[in-house]
Motif scaffolding. Structure first.
Motif, short mmCIF file in Angstrom:
data_model
loop_
_atom_site.label_atom_id
_atom_site.label_comp_id
_atom_site.label_asym_id
_atom_site.label_seq_id
_atom_site.Cartn_x
_atom_site.Cartn_y
_atom_site.Cartn_z
N TYR A 193 0.80 11.91 -2.68
CA TYR A 193 0.07 11.50 -1.49
C TYR A 193 0.75 12.09 -0.26
CZ TYR A 193 -1.84 8.48 2.14
OH TYR A 193 -2.44 8.02 3.27
N GLY A 194 0.00 12.74 0.61
CA GLY A 194 0.56 13.31 1.84
C GLY A 194 1.37 14.57 1.63
N ALA A 195 1.12 15.28 0.52
CA ALA A 195 1.91 16.49 0.21
C ALA A 195 1.96 17.43 1.41
CB ALA A 195 1.31 17.20 -0.99
N GLY A 196 3.14 17.92 1.70
CA GLY A 196 3.34 18.85 2.81
C GLY A 196 4.69 18.62 3.47
N LYS A 197 4.95 19.41 4.51
CA LYS A 197 6.23 19.34 5.22
C LYS A 197 6.18 18.32 6.35
CE LYS A 197 7.50 24.04 4.12
NZ LYS A 197 7.88 25.36 4.61
N VAL A 198 7.33 17.67 6.58
CA VAL A 198 7.44 16.63 7.59
C VAL A 198 8.73 16.84 8.39
CG1 VAL A 198 7.68 14.13 7.99
CG2 VAL A 198 6.27 14.95 6.09
N ILE A 199 8.61 16.75 9.73
CA ILE A 199 9.80 16.71 10.58
C ILE A 199 9.69 15.52 11.53
CG2 ILE A 199 10.32 19.19 10.51
CD1 ILE A 199 9.14 19.34 13.42
N VAL A 200 10.81 15.06 12.03
CA VAL A 200 10.82 14.03 13.07
C VAL A 200 10.66 14.76 14.40
CG1 VAL A 200 12.18 12.24 14.22
CG2 VAL A 200 12.25 12.45 11.73
N TRP A 201 9.44 14.76 14.91
CA TRP A 201 9.12 15.49 16.14
C TRP A 201 9.72 14.78 17.37
CZ3 TRP A 201 5.94 14.34 20.40
CH2 TRP A 201 5.68 15.41 21.24
N ASP A 202 9.71 13.46 17.36
CA ASP A 202 10.31 12.69 18.47
C ASP A 202 10.75 11.34 17.93
OD1 ASP A 202 11.21 12.15 21.05
OD2 ASP A 202 9.28 11.45 21.76
N ASN A 203 11.71 10.74 18.62
CA ASN A 203 12.14 9.39 18.28
C ASN A 203 12.82 8.76 19.49
OD1 ASN A 203 14.60 10.72 18.35
ND2 ASN A 203 15.22 10.17 16.29
N LYS A 248 0.84 -1.21 0.00
CA LYS A 248 0.00 0.00 0.00
C LYS A 248 0.86 1.25 0.00
CE LYS A 248 -4.15 -1.79 2.21
NZ LYS A 248 -5.00 -1.73 3.41
N TYR A 249 1.93 1.23 0.78
CA TYR A 249 2.85 2.37 0.83
C TYR A 249 3.41 2.65 -0.57
CZ TYR A 249 7.14 5.00 1.81
OH TYR A 249 8.14 5.95 1.80
N ASN A 250 3.91 1.61 -1.22
CA ASN A 250 4.52 1.77 -2.54
C ASN A 250 3.50 2.22 -3.59
OD1 ASN A 250 7.21 1.16 -1.86
ND2 ASN A 250 6.76 -1.03 -1.91
N GLN A 251 2.27 1.71 -3.52
CA GLN A 251 1.24 2.07 -4.49
C GLN A 251 0.87 3.55 -4.42
OE1 GLN A 251 -2.02 -0.54 -3.61
NE2 GLN A 251 -1.02 -2.34 -4.49
N LYS A 252 0.95 4.13 -3.23
CA LYS A 252 0.52 5.52 -3.03
C LYS A 252 1.58 6.55 -3.40
CE LYS A 252 -2.85 4.67 0.62
NZ LYS A 252 -3.27 5.02 1.99
N ARG A 253 2.77 6.12 -3.77
CA ARG A 253 3.86 7.06 -3.99
C ARG A 253 4.49 6.95 -5.37
NH1 ARG A 253 2.85 5.94 0.90
NH2 ARG A 253 3.03 7.54 2.49
N ASP A 254 4.89 8.10 -5.89
CA ASP A 254 5.65 8.19 -7.14
C ASP A 254 7.08 8.56 -6.74
OD1 ASP A 254 6.88 8.74 -9.53
OD2 ASP A 254 5.48 10.31 -10.12
N PHE A 255 7.95 7.57 -6.70
CA PHE A 255 9.31 7.79 -6.21
C PHE A 255 10.18 8.61 -7.18
CE2 PHE A 255 7.85 4.07 -3.79
CZ PHE A 255 7.98 4.61 -2.52
N ASN A 256 9.66 8.89 -8.37
CA ASN A 256 10.34 9.82 -9.27
C ASN A 256 10.04 11.26 -8.90
OD1 ASN A 256 11.49 7.81 -10.93
ND2 ASN A 256 9.54 7.55 -11.98
N SER A 257 9.02 11.44 -8.05
CA SER A 257 8.56 12.78 -7.70
C SER A 257 8.77 13.15 -6.23
CB SER A 257 7.08 12.89 -8.04
OG SER A 257 6.55 14.11 -7.66
N THR A 258 8.97 12.16 -5.37
CA THR A 258 9.11 12.43 -3.94
C THR A 258 10.45 11.88 -3.43
OG1 THR A 258 8.11 12.14 -1.75
CG2 THR A 258 7.86 10.31 -3.29
N THR A 259 10.97 12.50 -2.39
CA THR A 259 12.23 12.03 -1.79
C THR A 259 11.98 11.04 -0.64
OG1 THR A 259 12.27 13.93 -0.29
CG2 THR A 259 13.47 14.15 -2.38
N GLU A 260 10.72 10.65 -0.46
CA GLU A 260 10.43 9.66 0.57
C GLU A 260 11.18 8.36 0.26
OE1 GLU A 260 5.97 9.92 1.91
OE2 GLU A 260 6.14 10.38 -0.24
#
Length: 183
Positions: A94-104, A5-17
């Protein structure tokens, strides 16, 4: 646990995820909470199990106050490499927007079962996960409980009463745990 499901939702040519590949940590199990400014601001809570990050979206963010129950929506598994992902998911993705690692940090289950991965899957199926977090912001005992409503992916994240419990709003600390960036 799989990443289809993760792979289906993403275009890895367009996102750095990171691409969906199963990989395990070498020592302790990890958790990560990512602050995600997508169409709506939310926090993504992820627990490592069997080489993937089991993931819940928490609209109001986690709380250290045992009196506050937080809705947590189970979403698709994410790859282990997502634990370090910070950046911007481009518009149109999918999930367009900014992301930070808030905690780990690391986590353990609330008992001494040596077969952690098996116990995790069993508890997940039962709809009751109890664990201890050792993070930079989140510490102590927590529970995820599946709600008995038609929407089977709705859970509650609750802090247990312990020495780390506080009524202080921890979400005011809005800096990344790994880069000191904020959204």
């Amino acid at each position: 646990m799989d990443l289809s499901k993760y792979n289906q939702k993403r275009d890895f040519n367009s996102t750095t995820e990171p691409k969906g590949e199963i990989k395990k940590s070498k020592n302790e199990l990890i958790f990560v909470v990512q602050k995600h400014a997508a169409s709506q601001l939310h926090y993504d809570f992820r627990l490592e199990v069997n080489g993937v990050l089991k993931s819940w979206a928490i609209p109001k963010g986690p709380s250290m106050n045992p009196e506050e129950k937080r809705l947590a929506i189970l979403v698709e598994d994410h790859p282990y490499a997502y634990k370090d992902f910070e950046g911007t998911i481009p518009e149109g993705n999918y999930g367009a927007g900014k992301v930070i690692v808030w905690d780990n940090g690391t986590y353990t289950l609330n008992d001494d079962d040596n077969a952690v991965q098996t116990k995790f899957k069993s508890d997940l199926k039962k709809g009751l996960l109890s664990f201890i977090l050792s993070g930079k912001k989140l510490k102590g005992e927590f529970t995820l409980v599946r709600l008995k409503i038609p929407q089977k992916n709705a859970w509650l994240l609750m802090k247990k009463k312990d020495e780390f419990a506080t009524s202080t709003n921890i979400l005011k600390d809005n800096k990344s745990a790994i880069s000191d960036l904020s959204l």
